[in-house]
Design an enzyme around this catalytic site. Sequence first.
Site, PDB file in Angstrom:
ATOM      1  N   ASP A  34       0.892  -1.262  -0.005  1.00  0.00           N
ATOM      2  CA  ASP A  34       0.057  -0.006  -0.086  1.00  0.00           C
ATOM      3  C   ASP A  34       1.078   1.132   0.034  1.00  0.00           C
ATOM      4  O   ASP A  34       2.056   1.000   0.191  1.00  0.00           O
ATOM      5  CB  ASP A  34      -0.972  -0.073   1.078  1.00  0.00           C
TER       6      ASP A  34
HETATM    7  C1  NOJ Z   1      -4.094   3.746   0.119  1.00  0.00           C
HETATM    8  C2  NOJ Z   1      -5.064   2.896   0.375  1.00  0.00           C
HETATM    9  O1  NOJ Z   1      -5.106   2.286   1.498  1.00  0.00           O
HETATM   10  C3  NOJ Z   1      -5.369   1.942  -0.790  1.00  0.00           C
HETATM   11  O2  NOJ Z   1      -6.533   1.453  -0.944  1.00  0.00           O
HETATM   12  C4  NOJ Z   1      -5.206   2.589  -2.239  1.00  0.00           C
HETATM   13  O3  NOJ Z   1      -5.296   1.762  -3.211  1.00  0.00           O
HETATM   14  C5  NOJ Z   1      -3.737   3.450  -2.198  1.00  0.00           C
HETATM   15  N1  NOJ Z   1      -3.646   4.282  -1.246  1.00  0.00           N
HETATM   16  C6  NOJ Z   1      -3.684   4.152  -3.360  1.00  0.00           C
HETATM   17  O4  NOJ Z   1      -4.516   5.119  -3.716  1.00  0.00           O
END
Ligand code: NOJ
Length: 768
Positions: free
Chosen positions: A301
């Site tokens: 993430d």
């Molecule tokens: C953080 C989020 O937790 C995740 O779900 C997302 O896909 C990414 N950022 C990218 O935006």
Amino acid sequence: MLLSGKARLRTVDFGLSTSHFALLTLLLISAGSLSAQKTSVQNIEPRVEALLARMTVDEKIGQLTQMPGDISTGTDVAKDDLLNQIRSGKIGSILSHTNFQNKITMQRVATRETRLGIPIIFGFDVIHGYKTIFPIPLAQAASWEPDMIERIERIAAEEAAADGQHWTFAPMVDISHDPRWGRNMEAAGEDPYLGSRIAAARVRGFQGNDLSANNTLAACAKHFAGYGFVEAGREYNTVDVSEQRLRELILPPFQAAADAGSATFMNAFNTINGTPASMHKHLVTDILRGEWTWKGLVVSDWNSFGEVIIHGAAADEEEASAKCIGAGSDMDMAGGTFLKGMKKALDNGKVTNAQLDEAVRRVLRLKYMLGLFDDPFKYLDARRREATLFKPEFRQTAREAAAKSMVLLKNDGGLLPLNPSGPFKKIAIVGPYADSRSHKDYMSFWTLGIGTPNYDSTQVITPAMALKPALEALGFEVTVVQSDLSAASDEAAYSLSIQAAREADLVIACVGERGLDCGESRSVSDINLPRGQERFLRIATSNGAKPTVMVLFNSRPLTFAWANENIESILVAWQPGYETGNALVDILTGKVNPGGKLPVTFPRSLGQVPLYYNALNTGRPQERQGQMWTSGYLDSPTTPAYPFGFGMSYTTFAYDAPKVNKSKIKAGETLEVSVTVTNTGKIAGSETVQCYIRDLVADIARPVKELKGFEKINLAPGEKRTVVFKLTENDLAYWNGDLTRKADSGKFKVFTGGNSRDVQETEFLLEK
Ligand code: NOJ
């Protein structure tokens, strides 16, 4: 009906051994045919190997690096000029880029101005539609229609792929018991069975049958794992769950996504039982890649590899790189951790070349599977883009989905559907969401494809825009007053609404949460109707004296005790997307009979949280409030305001008692549970018939109910239908204390009904 402990489908399973690959690779290289040939399942592996063999360590690390494009969905990222980074081979993937022309330029630079010409893969959060915005995922789950959800994701994929995206960071399949957590809106609620059915449907919708088609996206099951169990519902917080609970409750939707062929997975931000999920070898290597034999790409993430340093679980980028790739994670999203630390980790022997190559293989394989090596511009056709985005039929599906997601919680005195020949002629539509065009209302933070922060609000049909003309056409007299409220709003701030409400015969009060109240980094410490809206409701409805329909816009279970007591009709509309107003017309006028059912429990108060239907009995279950020495509260019942699976209709359904076709089953046999449901009302309606079990005596304590099947049926007035659920030993199995999955011999209860509370039951025996 639950998924078995072993994955059956594989993302890529070519059935070839490593020596086969080497031989094929040599043959193809010697024939000089590698670059000329088109991708096919048979030739992906040799092509990956041939390319890998030509890559430098820096180029490999570049392929494992993903950087944000023109919008940010996380903490600040120090990035140089993207084009230069691509040109120097430091980036293999871009996330969150909206500008179409720029994507063409980036792809041109990647494929024509770098040494190896490896195409960029563009990833994007396509969460509830891309350009055409659908209800939030939690709302979609309330439809209990996996087939419709699959259609929604098919449309989302068509639009996103036509706009140059290759990969969506969805489905989010986290189970949660905590409404404070802002990300509830992205998932399918509290139940692992419903969640698994929906997870698989979403993967099928995004990926279709052919990942290389120019209208499909690679899916990404996220966040692996446990993110929904952050302590106190606070974003990014600690998670501590037993492995038994992890396997019973949290992992099934992930396994369903893996079984459905999800091409990628995403790590979670949180620690789980002390270890940051991104470096959790047991999760990623032992379970996902080992037990489930899944072969796809795992992306971090946003900076979650870098954050293992902040968690205090790695000293620096070198150690973080080693621990994350060592756990089986592959691509570094937005952190640049691998860029900073991987080479040192290799030089110092903390990462092996074999580990690095394996991660790079997974990236290259995905790019081949998407067809990017055959035609890097296949998703960047301006004419196709023009012809695809915002197709009118997409909006039809958005309207259908919004209406099917809405859940009728209360309808005292049959106030709904609105009846032009009834006693109420003058209607006032009031509240902060009567006609709002700010805060991404009726949508969510995750509508990035329509631009952020200055999104195109002209696409949204607000309640007033659709309801006013539709109700006037039916003969009602309609006044609309939109009032923006805050906790500090006094009576003067909503005097116009109050006046309109007082002059009306019936009030439609549009209350709830802002669109931007949900999504990432949007946890709350209070789930009561926010911003002084209970006070607003009391005043606008003359303390409940005025006949009122409360339309709730929400992204999580909220509490509204006063409204439950004092307002006749309550409709949970969630955040319904672009077609909000039209769907409300359909439901409030009865053109569509409500059929949505809650995929999450609505508690009476925050103090009851976590509150979920599939709980354990405890040794001292409470039967009535105030009963001493039992598991309860002095000041509240233990029961919810509205249970999991609940939702009313404008018609009524009668359930016969369930019947089983045998009183005993043996291993390998199938039990048939049948229940007859009759539409006892005057209009046609749909009902989601639910089947639950309880293992009465097991090796360990088992939940008081577990959903094992559901079927949504449409019945004409007076019509009856018998629904049959089939249960096998696998449906009765669970992860026991020594972490094996098995079913116990002995007695089971089986329940059927229209929600998890109002059920009838019978029993059967499993004999092994
Ligand atoms: C953080 C989020 O937790 C995740 O779900 C997302 O896909 C990414 N950022 C990218 O935006």
